[in-house]
Design a protein around this motif. Structure first.
Motif: not given
Length: 332
Positions: A213-226
């Motif tokens: 029921n959730g997710c984590i989205v990670t930017s290409p370089k891995g420096h920022l996640s949501l």
């Protein structure tokens, strides 16, 4: 890391774009459109009903520009619906954009958006991926998805496996994320945005369904996640092993009689502790024009203000960003 509030109202008079760093050094917005609260390190945008219907229409006409590979541009579209632009890739999340929300029982419950009443699917910008996190009507909304699939039948879709029977007849390119699995969206320059499924507790949905029921989205370089979870309901053992710079989740509890359907308040603060987050985006997904017999059974507990007080006491370094429907903001 900073927050940049974007102003798509090119046709309205304004003095300057606004850049709100974590120290909130600059504020140049006219007509009280924005209020900056230095005391508790939050900001919010006022007078939403006066101009949100005019905001979203300009989004489609904006040309997509090259974004830093580790940045998030976030736009709330009411209910559980978001547009996320990550490293130039636009992800449409849980869209409820056509007609009302009624969970298949319009004679018992019917809800409409408060602000983006005139929004049309044709107002959407170019979208590279559709993300469906749940199979319920307020996430997997067939009134929206049927015409969307007719417009973009080959759109890349990443979805909760519980939505398979609803999505398979509509889209040709669907990836179902099972427990802890991830999928990737390739950017125009070859970078990849990662989306990982996060399991929740068994009390969300019927017991025979998957508990994602959730997710984590990670930017290409891995420096920022949501981290995104639209009920503020989570598995403590799993969450303790994760990290996310940004949290999007509700903070106002919603109860149907004595059953907690949406959590928040102290549970949201605890979530930020375990995820070691820097930004908290409280989603008010119960703020709808609702009617029908079931509405009398729904009770709200807490407010965004009471949540901010809790958060400021427990985690004074976490910044709260209150979104307004239709107004994008960047976290870089």
């Amino acid at each position: 890391m900073m927050v940049v509030l974007c102003n798509p109202l090119h046709h309205l008079p304004h003095k300057s774009n606004t850049i709100l760093s974590t120290k909130f050094s600059t504020t140049l917005i006219p007509k009280t459109s924005i209020r900056l609260n230095r005391k508790d390190s939050t900001f919010m945008i006022l007078d939403a009903p006066k101009f949100t219907n005019r905001l979203i229409s300009s989004m489609k006409s904006e040309k997509k520009v090259s974004e830093p590979s580790d940045s998030f541009k976030l736009t709330y579209l009411e209910v559980n619906t978001w547009l996320w632009e990550v490293a130039g890739v636009t992800i449409l999340v849980d869209p409820v954009l056509v007609g009302n929300l009624d969970f298949g029982v319009p004679f018992l419950f019917k809800a409409a958006k408060k602000y983006l009443k005139n929004f049309k699917l044709s107002d959407l910008p170019e979208v590279e991926c559709l993300l469906i996190t749940q199979s319920f009507d307020d996430h997997c909304h067939l009134n929206t998805l049927i015409p969307l699939s007719q417009m973009f039948p080959n759109l890349q879709v990443i979805a909760n496996p519980n939505a398979k029977t609803l999505l398979d007849p509509l889209f040709n390119n669907v990836t179902y994320l099972h427990s802890s699995k991830h999928s990737e969206i390739q950017t125009s320059n070859g970078n990849r945005v990662k989306i990982q499924a996060i399991d929740g507790p068994r009390r969300v949905g019927p017991p025979w369904q998957s508990h994602i029921n959730g997710c984590i989205v990670t930017s290409p370089k891995g420096h920022l996640s949501l981290y995104y979870e639209p009920h503020c309901v989570y598995d403590e053992d799993i969450i303790r092993t994760k990290n996310a710079d940004i949290i999007i989740t509700p903070v106002i509890k919603q109860l149907v009689q004595n059953l907690t359907v949406v959590s928040g308040q102290e549970d949201a603060v605890q979530l930020a502790k375990w995820l070691n987050s820097k930004y908290f985006v409280p989603m008010n997904n119960g703020d709808l024009d609702s009617r029908g017999p079931l509405t009398s059974l729904i009770k709200s507990v807490g407010t965004i203000e009471s949540f901010k007080e809790l958060l400021s006491r427990e985690l004074p370094g976490v910044k709260t960003i209150e979104p307004i429907p239709g107004v994008p903001f960047d976290i870089v």
